[in-house]
Design an enzyme around this catalytic site. Sequence first.
Site, short mmCIF file in Angstrom:
data_model
loop_
_atom_site.label_atom_id
_atom_site.label_comp_id
_atom_site.label_asym_id
_atom_site.label_seq_id
_atom_site.Cartn_x
_atom_site.Cartn_y
_atom_site.Cartn_z
CE LYS A 11 0.87 1.62 4.30
NZ LYS A 11 1.46 2.94 4.59
CG ASP A 137 -0.81 -0.11 8.33
OD1 ASP A 137 -1.65 0.78 8.60
OD2 ASP A 137 0.38 0.13 8.06
#
Length: 288
Positions: A11, A137
């Site tokens: 990401k 996350d």
Amino acid sequence: MYRINIKARAKINISLDVIGKRDDGYHDVKMIMQTINLYDKINIKKIRKDEIKIQTNLSFLPVDERNLVYKVIKYLKEKYKIKTGVFVDLYKVIPVAAGLAGGSSDAAATLVGMNKLFNLRMSMNEMMEIGTMFGADIPYCLLRGTALSEGIGEKLTSLGRFPDAYVVIAKPGINVSTGFVYGNLDLSSIDVRPDTDKIIEGIDKGDLHQICNNMGNILETVTIKKYPVINEIKDYMMENGAIGSLMTGSGPSVFGILEDKHKAYNLAHKLKVNNIAKFVYTTTIFNS
């Protein structure tokens, strides 16, 4: 089913704003996360002996209880009383400690793989709850795509489809401690913040330039001061075809967003041949 192959995608942070520090020591954040097509490959298979065994292509990576993949499998084996052994072949492509959520994405992919391999029937919400136990996350890495992340990262809102683009990732040969960055963040001195609402509006309109013009990461105020090379990479990207460039996470990786494939590969080539960054990758936006 005997084995399963999963892609664990990296990401980037299109924006990263820190709203304030909480009483528990954590920080409240407001950030836009985006999955990209840079990924680790995870092969999970059942074995007869009741053990967890991990092999990886990186000699320095721990393969015991220090590894998030190991921790997730151990937890699931205990929770669901799985007596079958598990072997994992983890092929790392995402650089380690780079602000790209490589470890979190590996853990998320492991949750998905174990769920399918052992028919555990966990819902997405159940996997996210488990993921939160191992890293802030991980829920996003399960959701993937384009999302607004709030709270300490656990409050997720899916956003519209991010415009197609090429992404060049450059990681200098340094490692940055997330604890150091947050520990040295002076919120009272922040005078420029990302315009999250404008970015979301740009995503809704499919306007890549509006998105790039409003990107920001306030953690750069700490990381760039200690490691000026990060700003040098950002400037170099903007001078060589990128329409936007930003440090992702707490660093040290920097990404550039480009509209043209040839410009993207040319930028990556220049970064490599001029030894501006240790690791350079060219990839694209992933929309789930």
